[in-house]
Design an enzyme around this catalytic site. Sequence first.
Site, PDB file in Angstrom:
ATOM      1  N   LYS A   1       0.952  -1.260   0.046  1.00 56.12           N
ATOM      2  CA  LYS A   1      -0.068  -0.038   0.092  1.00 56.12           C
ATOM      3  C   LYS A   1       0.830   1.222  -0.046  1.00 56.12           C
ATOM      4  O   LYS A   1       0.601   1.954  -0.782  1.00 56.12           O
ATOM      5  CB  LYS A   1      -0.952  -0.004   1.405  1.00 56.12           C
ATOM      6  N   ASN A   2       1.965   1.302   0.795  1.00 55.97           N
ATOM      7  CA  ASN A   2       2.718   2.639   0.911  1.00 55.97           C
ATOM      8  C   ASN A   2       3.482   2.885  -0.232  1.00 55.97           C
ATOM      9  O   ASN A   2       4.191   3.824  -0.320  1.00 55.97           O
ATOM     10  CB  ASN A   2       3.492   2.706   2.387  1.00 55.97           C
TER      11      ASN A   2
ATOM     12  N   ASP B   1       3.814   1.012  11.927  1.00 57.63           N
ATOM     13  CA  ASP B   1       2.855   0.155  11.798  1.00 57.63           C
ATOM     14  C   ASP B   1       2.638  -1.223  12.233  1.00 57.63           C
ATOM     15  O   ASP B   1       1.390  -1.763  12.245  1.00 57.63           O
ATOM     16  CB  ASP B   1       2.601   0.202  10.122  1.00 57.63           C
TER      17      ASP B   1
ATOM     18  N   ARG C   1      -8.673  -0.619   3.979  1.00 63.42           N
ATOM     19  CA  ARG C   1      -7.754   0.615   3.329  1.00 63.42           C
ATOM     20  C   ARG C   1      -6.719   0.126   3.058  1.00 63.42           C
ATOM     21  O   ARG C   1      -5.874   0.654   2.201  1.00 63.42           O
ATOM     22  CB  ARG C   1      -7.651   1.680   4.572  1.00 63.42           C
TER      23      ARG C   1
ATOM     24  N   ARG D   1      -2.384  15.708  12.197  1.00 60.97           N
ATOM     25  CA  ARG D   1      -1.484  15.524  10.920  1.00 60.97           C
ATOM     26  C   ARG D   1      -0.907  16.510  10.452  1.00 60.97           C
ATOM     27  O   ARG D   1      -1.360  17.203   9.536  1.00 60.97           O
ATOM     28  CB  ARG D   1      -2.574  14.618   9.970  1.00 60.97           C
TER      29      ARG D   1
ATOM     30  N   CYS E   1      -6.464  12.978  12.428  1.00 56.84           N
ATOM     31  CA  CYS E   1      -6.852  11.584  11.921  1.00 56.84           C
ATOM     32  C   CYS E   1      -7.044  10.607  13.341  1.00 56.84           C
ATOM     33  O   CYS E   1      -6.741  11.229  14.375  1.00 56.84           O
ATOM     34  CB  CYS E   1      -6.159  10.817  10.875  1.00 56.84           C
TER      35      CYS E   1
END
Length: 416
Positions: free
Chosen positions: A22-23, A305, A397, A121, A116
């Site tokens: 994803k990143n 993460d 997501r 952020r 968030c």
Amino acid sequence: MSIWHVTGGRPLRGSIKVQGSKNAVLPVIAASLLCPNETELLNCPALSDVDAAVDILRYLGCAAEHRSDVLRIDAAAPGRCDIPRELMHRMRSSVIFLGPLLARFGEARLSVPGGCELGPRPIDLHLQAMRLLGAEIREEGDAIECRSAALRGAEIPFPFPSVGATENAMIAACAAQGSTVIYNAAREPEIETLQEYLRLLGAEISGAGSPVIRIEGFSPRPRAGLRVPSDRIAAATYLCCAACAGGEIVLTGTEPKKLVPVLNALESMGCALGTGFDTIHIGAPERVASPGAVVTRPYPGFPTDAAPLLMAACLKGRGPAMFIENIFIGRYRHAEEMRRFGADILLRGPMALVNGVPVLHGAAVTSPDLRGGAALVAAALGAEGESVVSDAGHILRGYDGLDVCLRALGADVWRE
Ligand code: UD1
């Protein structure tokens, strides 16, 4: 609302292929605005964040088609340089379009989410980088207008190695006249993937993976194709699921060298690990040991993460485990939910102390964010009885078929 049902107590067994990252893919999708024609991305995961990024491209006037694991983007004629608030808010990292818009149009208009699930952020480092490259920026409430008649190369020293700000600076610098040097750049593997893509587009860029990145110039090439590398956080997730549930699994299509701190932590917990060029094998003991202190840091440190996932694996561990979160201050909402399984967690500012308990029991929990949601699913795999994870839309997501992969490993996980 998305609801997941998990019945724990079944050890995981089998083999799965890890999804694309994803990143890595999100900044490449944004950077595809610099390609005068077509970009083809292979191994592109099906994620709601990818859908959000693709919807932004389409709004800007690009064509995009995501079939199976191939994403094709045609950025021949984007027609606008603004992103409406609704689209910006769908994806936490949509600010990654700032640099590409500025590079392609000399202008970008967008809004920024004030905060968030993980806390505030700020985007000051992104804006500072654009200013150094010669952009004028007007901020009004959450609206941002960024303009530059001609970007010029600059020295960009980051006080903190922000991943997104490094990516924005790299992309915008491609369109600048003269050399740019980024100091204290983020060193995450995803930065190297972006460099690879920008090179395919004709950028002279080097240094990704080190703290100093140089961008000398750019002569756009009409087409680019890239294979998205495997997702190191998804790989960490499945390894931690095995550590929670017990059993023995093999991950394929992964890159062990990008996961060293996570593998070291799992090994110190008594898991048996074996790595090949692109495979990881884990055998989990009945009850894991404590990893000691887990301190999150920018790459190559322990990834923030992966911390919620490793915490899930420590809930039934022998002895106390200490987590210290250095990147996102609001990152412990999953810990409060984990207590519902019977976990013993003490929270003090950036520190969480997990005292392992012998048994966890199924519970109704609410997913607070993407990785926190996955960590609750992982913890539920190690709990006795049924658990219900609500608000689980966050998980989509970042995971392409987490439930499907876990079922393939023998877990009892269903999406309502
Ligand atoms: C990226 C990852 C995310 C990961 C994070 C840290 C993507 C799409 N997301 O997020 O999964 O958790 O890196 O590894 O790649 N900060 C500022 N000012 C700024 C920018 C950031 O103060 O202008 C702060 C943030 O609030 C945070 C820290 O810097 O405390 C790290 O943020 P950053 O590295 O920018 O993370 P992201 O790029 O948003």
